[in-house]
Design a protein around this motif. Sequence first.
Motif, short mmCIF file in Angstrom:
data_model
loop_
_atom_site.label_atom_id
_atom_site.label_comp_id
_atom_site.label_asym_id
_atom_site.label_seq_id
_atom_site.Cartn_x
_atom_site.Cartn_y
_atom_site.Cartn_z
N ILE A 196 0.85 -1.19 0.00
CA ILE A 196 0.00 0.00 0.00
C ILE A 196 0.87 1.23 0.00
CG2 ILE A 196 -1.71 1.29 1.30
CD1 ILE A 196 -2.71 -1.37 2.39
N CYS A 197 1.93 1.18 0.83
CA CYS A 197 2.85 2.32 0.90
C CYS A 197 3.39 2.64 -0.48
CB CYS A 197 4.05 2.00 1.80
SG CYS A 197 3.58 1.75 3.46
N TYR A 198 3.86 1.58 -1.14
CA TYR A 198 4.48 1.78 -2.44
C TYR A 198 3.46 2.39 -3.41
CZ TYR A 198 6.68 0.91 -6.87
OH TYR A 198 7.22 1.08 -8.12
N TRP A 203 0.76 4.02 -2.67
CA TRP A 203 0.43 5.37 -2.23
C TRP A 203 1.48 6.37 -2.69
CZ3 TRP A 203 -3.84 6.26 1.14
CH2 TRP A 203 -3.97 7.57 1.52
N LYS A 204 2.72 5.97 -2.47
CA LYS A 204 3.80 6.91 -2.69
C LYS A 204 4.20 7.04 -4.16
CE LYS A 204 8.30 8.15 -0.88
NZ LYS A 204 9.47 7.68 -0.18
#
Lengths: 336, 127
Positions: A9-11, A13-14
Amino acid sequence: MTLIFGMSICYYWKNILPGTETMTDESQTIAPQNTVAPKIDGHNIRRLREGKGLTQLYVATVVGVTTDTISRWENRRYPSIKPENAKKLAEALDVTLNEIIDQTAPANEAAEALPGPDAIAPSLSLNNRRWGIGLALFLAAFIGAVLLAWWPQSHQPLRVTATRILPPHAPIGLPFPVAITLTPATAEAIPLIISETMAQECAAMDGVPPFNAANNETRTFKWISKPEGQTILFYMAMIKPHSPTRPQVPFAGEITLHGDTGVMNPIGGDVNVTVAPYHWADRNRDYMIDDEEILTVYDTFGAATGLRLDASLIEDIWSGHGYRWDAIRRQLVVIP
Amino acid sequence: MFLAALAALLCWQVAAPSLAKEPVSCRYLVANGNRIELEVTVSAPPPATLIITQSLPPDVSVVSTTPPVKKFSQRPGEAKWLIMGSGPGTTVIGMNLSKPVRANQIGGEMIYNDPATGAPVRMPIAP
């Protein structure tokens, strides 16, 4: 595994969601209402720039945008342009504004323009979209975590996975590098054997670390390893001249773990190299090795001390004007 | 449930751009006259390879550079350095030019693959 979901998710998102904080120069400005956004003639811009011997970087510097933006303009992917940027672009190219405007295309109202490098939607809607997608991803992570908790132990991943990295293509007779990444699932160092069997038209050489065993008759070579953390094994391969060659040369190999005698799992990742008259580092087949391609070479294979990568050939092509394929001699010729 | 909440928290922390630190930064120390100096700062973990490009006005040529330039085109005026295996630290790239330049005539760009994601990063360097 839950953490992996979280990191995914982080990836996403970013790196995938176009957050306003990470947008580039051209996207930080909201197109003013009721302003006419002219369309530019991208091909003409490229012709003018190249005719005057200017780089994309120089023009980007004068206009105040990134080279990616200049590249997109020239490729006509986003033909709309803000009037003030059109003016600066004309100044950078030392031409009149009319010379870079696409007269055949009707001008757009900027307020109606689709999101692009020069006219984007207000950041409020972008944030709403980020939150919506973020919520959906959070729910997906939660469901994934619940499913994993119920997943039978027999479906747990291998203790060590092996993944092969191949260039997309290679010409006959030019050695190319192969990497096999070993990724242990736990901190335990497990002894293992990696075995690769070459296709008939392909030869392997120069293992890094050196091969522990090689059988020329079966075209099989092996490493014995005990990886502590992620480990990469390298070797050079070559499609042999004067041998019947298929359009794609297959690669096959197995990994056998200590304690799993008789159980051989195939090496994952890339399994084919297409035979083509392009340097293996020239991924987009334009007879050049550009910045991103040379970075990929050194990032993927640069750690292999002792691998005969022929870096000088790669750097000569990168720093020169590309290369051509000599079909008679079956070799690449650098254009200095 | 707790793990999922932890993952979401981690997600928020890592995704917050204000907390992210670029592995490489570059700035001009000198950007006027017959000399240009660029200071390149590499953080840990460093990218495996880094390309620095310096653009020059078309009528300006390069007299000398430190470290030696890897790729130079007189027309268009563009110099490139390929920096490999650089650990964390600071490097200064210097160029002596045939004619004086003004800061608004020059620009630069650095390109590297992000060590965390592998994705290419292309960043402008402005005087």
